[in-house]
Design an enzyme around this catalytic site. Structure first.
Site, PDB file in Angstrom:
ATOM      1  N   ASP A  99      11.624 -15.269  59.234  1.00  0.00           N
ATOM      2  CA  ASP A  99      12.148 -16.643  58.896  1.00  0.00           C
ATOM      3  C   ASP A  99      11.599 -17.467  59.906  1.00  0.00           C
ATOM      4  O   ASP A  99      11.895 -17.762  61.018  1.00  0.00           O
ATOM      5  CB  ASP A  99      13.665 -16.606  58.685  1.00  0.00           C
ATOM      6  CG  ASP A  99      14.127 -17.847  58.103  1.00  0.00           C
ATOM      7  OD1 ASP A  99      13.798 -18.960  58.302  1.00  0.00           O
ATOM      8  OD2 ASP A  99      14.981 -17.487  57.277  1.00  0.00           O
ATOM      9  N   ARG A 156      11.608 -17.442  43.988  1.00  0.00           N
ATOM     10  CA  ARG A 156      10.878 -18.684  42.971  1.00  0.00           C
ATOM     11  C   ARG A 156       9.627 -18.241  42.560  1.00  0.00           C
ATOM     12  O   ARG A 156       8.736 -17.813  43.359  1.00  0.00           O
ATOM     13  CB  ARG A 156      10.917 -19.944  43.407  1.00  0.00           C
ATOM     14  CG  ARG A 156      12.240 -20.939  43.781  1.00  0.00           C
ATOM     15  CD  ARG A 156      12.844 -21.363  42.219  1.00  0.00           C
ATOM     16  NE  ARG A 156      13.966 -21.892  42.190  1.00  0.00           N
ATOM     17  CZ  ARG A 156      15.166 -21.395  42.404  1.00  0.00           C
ATOM     18  NH1 ARG A 156      15.365 -19.987  42.291  1.00  0.00           N
ATOM     19  NH2 ARG A 156      16.177 -22.311  42.208  1.00  0.00           N
ATOM     20  N   ASP A 166      11.974 -11.223  39.150  1.00  0.00           N
ATOM     21  CA  ASP A 166      12.776 -11.874  38.332  1.00  0.00           C
ATOM     22  C   ASP A 166      12.371 -13.278  38.015  1.00  0.00           C
ATOM     23  O   ASP A 166      13.079 -14.006  37.342  1.00  0.00           O
ATOM     24  CB  ASP A 166      14.145 -11.828  39.033  1.00  0.00           C
ATOM     25  CG  ASP A 166      15.254 -12.337  38.306  1.00  0.00           C
ATOM     26  OD1 ASP A 166      15.942 -12.086  37.404  1.00  0.00           O
ATOM     27  OD2 ASP A 166      15.839 -13.524  39.087  1.00  0.00           O
ATOM     28  N   GLU A 190       8.030 -20.175  33.891  1.00  0.00           N
ATOM     29  CA  GLU A 190       9.163 -19.523  33.154  1.00  0.00           C
ATOM     30  C   GLU A 190       9.152 -19.972  31.694  1.00  0.00           C
ATOM     31  O   GLU A 190      10.032 -19.235  30.831  1.00  0.00           O
ATOM     32  CB  GLU A 190      10.415 -19.573  33.953  1.00  0.00           C
ATOM     33  CG  GLU A 190      10.165 -18.655  35.090  1.00  0.00           C
ATOM     34  CD  GLU A 190      11.515 -18.775  35.948  1.00  0.00           C
ATOM     35  OE1 GLU A 190      12.402 -19.424  35.595  1.00  0.00           O
ATOM     36  OE2 GLU A 190      11.392 -18.318  37.205  1.00  0.00           O
ATOM     37  N   HIS A 207      15.067 -14.352  35.292  1.00  0.00           N
ATOM     38  CA  HIS A 207      15.609 -15.220  36.363  1.00  0.00           C
ATOM     39  C   HIS A 207      17.250 -15.076  36.390  1.00  0.00           C
ATOM     40  O   HIS A 207      18.110 -16.088  36.214  1.00  0.00           O
ATOM     41  CB  HIS A 207      15.078 -16.697  35.940  1.00  0.00           C
ATOM     42  CG  HIS A 207      15.286 -17.350  37.465  1.00  0.00           C
ATOM     43  ND1 HIS A 207      14.658 -18.589  37.679  1.00  0.00           N
ATOM     44  CD2 HIS A 207      16.053 -17.404  38.281  1.00  0.00           C
ATOM     45  CE1 HIS A 207      14.954 -19.035  38.713  1.00  0.00           C
ATOM     46  NE2 HIS A 207      15.921 -18.473  39.227  1.00  0.00           N
TER      47      HIS A 207
END
Length: 311
Positions: free
Chosen positions: A169, A228, A252, A257, A284
């Site tokens: 991170d 995303r 996902d 989309e 999603h």
């Protein structure tokens, strides 16, 4: 305070807001033009992702004191404009982190054990045991990119599978615990078997996981994306699958989309992914359970109460 709710929400939200002293105006079917025309009447706004909350809209909301995003991602909101106006911005990653973590594990298990293909074959009276031999999560190294609420919840769910979980991170340090080991990107490139993405969509992360990035992994990897879609271009994923650098993917989210608006190139890449038994999809919904629908509301209202009534 009056609050405009522009997206469809679980019915529990309205009594929660009223109990907190906020008067809700629930208009889930409202269009953008109407939002622009009435935005100046409200001190608050609750949103999902119906329309961008950009300078055009925020400038019309002269009384606005808070924006509550029912979910985690803030990519539809102009955060800089919000900060300049000193508007409180709250979101609710705590509300759907458990749902997302469970969904991520489920997608990996389905991919590793060929569950979708095996189900389809058995329904067609094909009994192919060897062709559907699976692989185990046990002993695999999971590389997490992003170790906030979502990444940490996913790491916790993996603890029962005997996996090694490395986490990177850029904006967080000292987060190693019983479930994840803080690592550098170079360590992820060397050790990862399964790459899982848990970062927001920003100018920095858009198209970040491209062909060049994927080529840096020492091993051929599996890719899980519940963050995303725009972070992983369809073209890059297709190329990595064709080269064998990515052995399989669980998605996902997608780069685009709105499937009826895919460009010609996106159609070609999407159809390649669709044809592959090594790719599985969901629409999603990783953080979208019946339970999270309510938890998100509880999280938002508790944060608003803390800001305006307990401070």
């Amino acid at each position: 305070m009056r609050c405009l709710i522009i997206d469809r929400m679980h019915e529990s939200l309205m009594p929660m807001l009223e109990e907190a002293g906020i008067k809700p105006d629930y208009r889930p079917d409202i269009k953008r033009e109407e939002i622009l025309n009435i935005a100046d009447r409200y001190e608050g706004m609750v949103v999902r992702s119906k329309t961008p909350l950009n300078e055009e809209l925020i400038s019309r909301a002269e009384k606005l004191k808070f924006i509550a995003r029912a979910g985690a991602g803030l990519d539809q909101i102009d955060v800089e404009v919000v900060r300049k106006r000193n508007i409180y911005l709250v979101n609710a990653p705590e509300g759907n982190r458990d749902a997302l973590a469970e969904h991520g594990v489920g997608m990996l298990l389905a991919l590793f054990n060929n569950l979708l293909r095996a189900d389809r074959e058995v329904r067609n009276k094909v009994w192919d045991r060897e062709g559907n031999r699976g692989i185990e999560l046990m002993g695999k190294t999971i590389g997490l990119i992003g170790c906030g609420y979502m990444g940490q919840a996913f790491a916790k769910r993996l603890s029962g599978f005997g996996c090694k979980v490395l986490g990177y991170d850029k904006y967080k340090k000292g987060f190693s615990d019983d479930f994840v080991i803080e690592a550098t990107l170079d360590e992820l490139f060397r050790e990862t078997d399964i790459l899982s993405l848990h970062v927001p969509l920003t100018s920095e992360t858009k198209a970040w996981i491209n062909e060049e990035f994927l080529s840096k992994f020492k091993k051929a990897i599996f890719l899980l994306n519940t963050s995303r879609g725009e972070i992983v271009p369809l073209r890059a994923l297709r190329a990595a699958l064709e080269s064998g650098k990515v052995k399989g993917a669980a998605l996902d989210v997608l780069e685009n989309e709105k499937l009826k608006t895919l460009t010609d190139r996106q159609i070609q890449d999407f159809e390649y992914l669709v044809a592959s038994d090594q790719v599985i999809f969901s629409p999603h919904v990783a953080g979208w359970t019946h339970e999270s629908y309510v938890k998100i509301n509880e999280t938002l209202v508790n944060k608003l109460k803390s800001i305006f009534f307990n401070g």
